[in-house]
Enzyme design. Structure first.
Site, PDB file in Angstrom:
ATOM      1  N   HIS A  24       0.839  -1.207   0.000  1.00  0.00           N
ATOM      2  CA  HIS A  24       0.000   0.000   0.000  1.00  0.00           C
ATOM      3  C   HIS A  24       0.871   1.254   0.000  1.00  0.00           C
ATOM      4  CE1 HIS A  24      -3.594   2.416   1.229  1.00  0.00           C
ATOM      5  NE2 HIS A  24      -2.648   3.186   1.755  1.00  0.00           N
ATOM      6  N   GLU A  25       1.868   1.256   0.873  1.00  0.00           N
ATOM      7  CA  GLU A  25       2.753   2.429   0.954  1.00  0.00           C
ATOM      8  C   GLU A  25       3.639   2.559  -0.277  1.00  0.00           C
ATOM      9  OE1 GLU A  25       2.141   4.649   3.070  1.00  0.00           O
ATOM     10  OE2 GLU A  25       0.724   3.385   4.145  1.00  0.00           O
ATOM     11  N   HIS A  28       1.970   4.556  -2.822  1.00  0.00           N
ATOM     12  CA  HIS A  28       2.133   6.009  -2.662  1.00  0.00           C
ATOM     13  C   HIS A  28       3.554   6.443  -3.014  1.00  0.00           C
ATOM     14  CE1 HIS A  28      -1.745   6.384  -0.815  1.00  0.00           C
ATOM     15  NE2 HIS A  28      -1.421   5.745   0.309  1.00  0.00           N
TER      16      HIS A  28
END
Length: 436
Positions: A24-25, A28
């Site tokens: 998920h990170e 980003h």
């Protein structure tokens, strides 16, 4: 041994959760770096630092509590420039502005997030949830197309000796009960269906569809028995039967009642097995899960109230209600320790991990700060204001100062913490019983 399997199930889910958060990170991090934003930290977990290493300008590391993660981007919001802060939450707003100002490194004032075009900001913020969606699709594709969905195979598991009326409590044949068409035709357990009515079949569902559509009609059937094809003739009778889908689950009408219809019936049972599905089935399963999670979030206040009531009354939890990380881990441990084939347990664990990623995808899209959806809303609002000014040939407005939303952000964060605490306590004291 059972305790070791229980612990192994929990560890499987913890590793899967860590991977999900990490990706998920990354969702980003990668677009932020590609767009030139300075990223100071990439961290998995919260609390005290366990380990970290600085590579280039970014510090990568792990923290004690693996319940989330974050990346620290330079200049999420415009610099405060000494603007006065008023109101009840002025200290919180000022602290947020100071923390934001500290991320803007000297000499890198142009490499800040808030100066990116609106579409790039949206790409950066949606990157995290999209990674969870992609991971979920991969998991469900492995389940559906790599392992297969459990459904009736073409191998016959058993043959009913007589015809029993639908809905009867009778379990054994009595004198005078008519023989089933399958018994009359000579179908035996272990036979493998090759074709029905001249149509090759690869699943029991395909054979069932032909049989149900032909009550009273004589059908030619070929079965594989002891390595040789055997020709049989079978005539389905008309009977009222409760309908099921390919995986053996009841078919329900709009009122939730199982569908009963008059169909062709022969009285043979299939052996259940994992049947690989088309490659697109994984995406379909992910889409179905998205719909279920959206429905859960839409009724979340009601569901949480039910969790609270069950916590204090000891009543059974709603099996379709929300779970905390503790609940998911506990369920994973119970699945791993059940007396079932290893493949069956592995499939359930993968299903849990896929569903967890769908939950992360949908939950992070809620349009409230500090969630990713909230940052998307801020970027869209900034874009709308700029487009409006351009349309009427006005000077570009100042960038949106989202630190003014800190009070709302704090309220949302407190609600999220409260929800997490409630679910964790409930999952420890009165856990959901999904396994019976």
């Amino acid at each position: 041994m059972e305790i070791l399997l229980y612990v192994a199930g929990i560890l499987f889910m913890l590793v899967g959760l860590g991977l999900s958060i990490g990706l998920h990170e990354v969702g980003h991090l990668v677009p932020a770096k590609l767009f030139g934003v300075r990223v100071g930290q990439y961290m998995i977990g919260f609390g005290p630092r366990l380990w970290s290493k600085k590579i280039g300008e970014t510090e990568y590391g792990f923290k004690v509590l693996p319940l989330g993660g974050f990346i620290s981007m330079s200049g999420m919001y415009p610099a405060s420039e000494g603007k006065p802060v008023r109101g009840l939450f002025r200290t919180l707003v000022q602290d947020a502005r100071s923390a934001n100002d500290e991320t803007i490194a000297e000499g890198a004032e142009e490499r800040v997030f808030y100066k990116l075009p609106v579409w790039k900001r949206i790409v950066v913020m949606l990157g995290g949830p999209i990674m969870n969606l992609i991971l979920a699709i991969i998991i469900f594709t492995v389940l559906a197309s790599g392992i297969g969905l459990q459904q009736g195979t073409t191998t016959i598991a058993g043959v009913n000796e007589c015809v029993l009326p639908a809905g009867t409590s009778q379990t054994e044949c009595e004198p005078g009960d008519p023989a089933t068409p399958a018994a009359e035709a000579g179908v035996l357990p272990g036979d493998v269906l090759v074709s029905v009515d001249g149509t090759p079949v690869s699943t029991f569902a395909e054979a069932t569809e032909i049989v149900q559509a032909a009550p009273g009609q004589q059908l030619d059937m070929v079965v594989l028995r002891d390595g040789e094809n055997v020709d049989l003739t079978i005539t389905p009778i008309a009977a009222e039967r409760e309908l099921t889908d390919a995986s053996g689950q009841p078919l329900l009408d709009d009122d939730g009642t199982q569908v009963v219809a008059e169909v062709g019936y022969v009285g043979m049972l299939s052996q259940m097995g994992y049947v690989p599905q088309p490659i697109g089935t994984g995406a379909e399963l992910a889409g179905e899960n998205v719909g279920r999670v959206v429905g859960l979030i839409a009724t979340l206040p009601v569901k949480l109230w039910g969790v609270g009531v069950s916590l204090f009354t000891g009543a059974d939890r709603d099996p379709s209600g929300p779970l905390s990380v503790v609940g998911v881990g506990r369920l994973a441990g119970e699945v791993a320790a059940t007396d079932a084939p290893v493949l069956n347990r592995f499939v359930v664990l993968l299903n849990l991990l896929g569903s967890l990623n769908i939950a992360l995808f949908v939950f992070n899209l809620i349009p409230l700060l500090p969630l990713d959806g909230g940052h998307v809303v801020v970027a869209l609002w900034d874009g709308i204001r700029r487009a409006w000014a351009k349309l009427f040939r006005r000077p570009p407005p100042a960038p949106v100062d989202a630190t003014r939303l800190v009070p709302l952000t704090v309220i949302v964060a407190v609600l999220l913490i409260g929800m997490g605490a409630l679910l964790m306590i409930a999952d420890l004291v009165n856990p959901v019983d999904l396994l019976g």
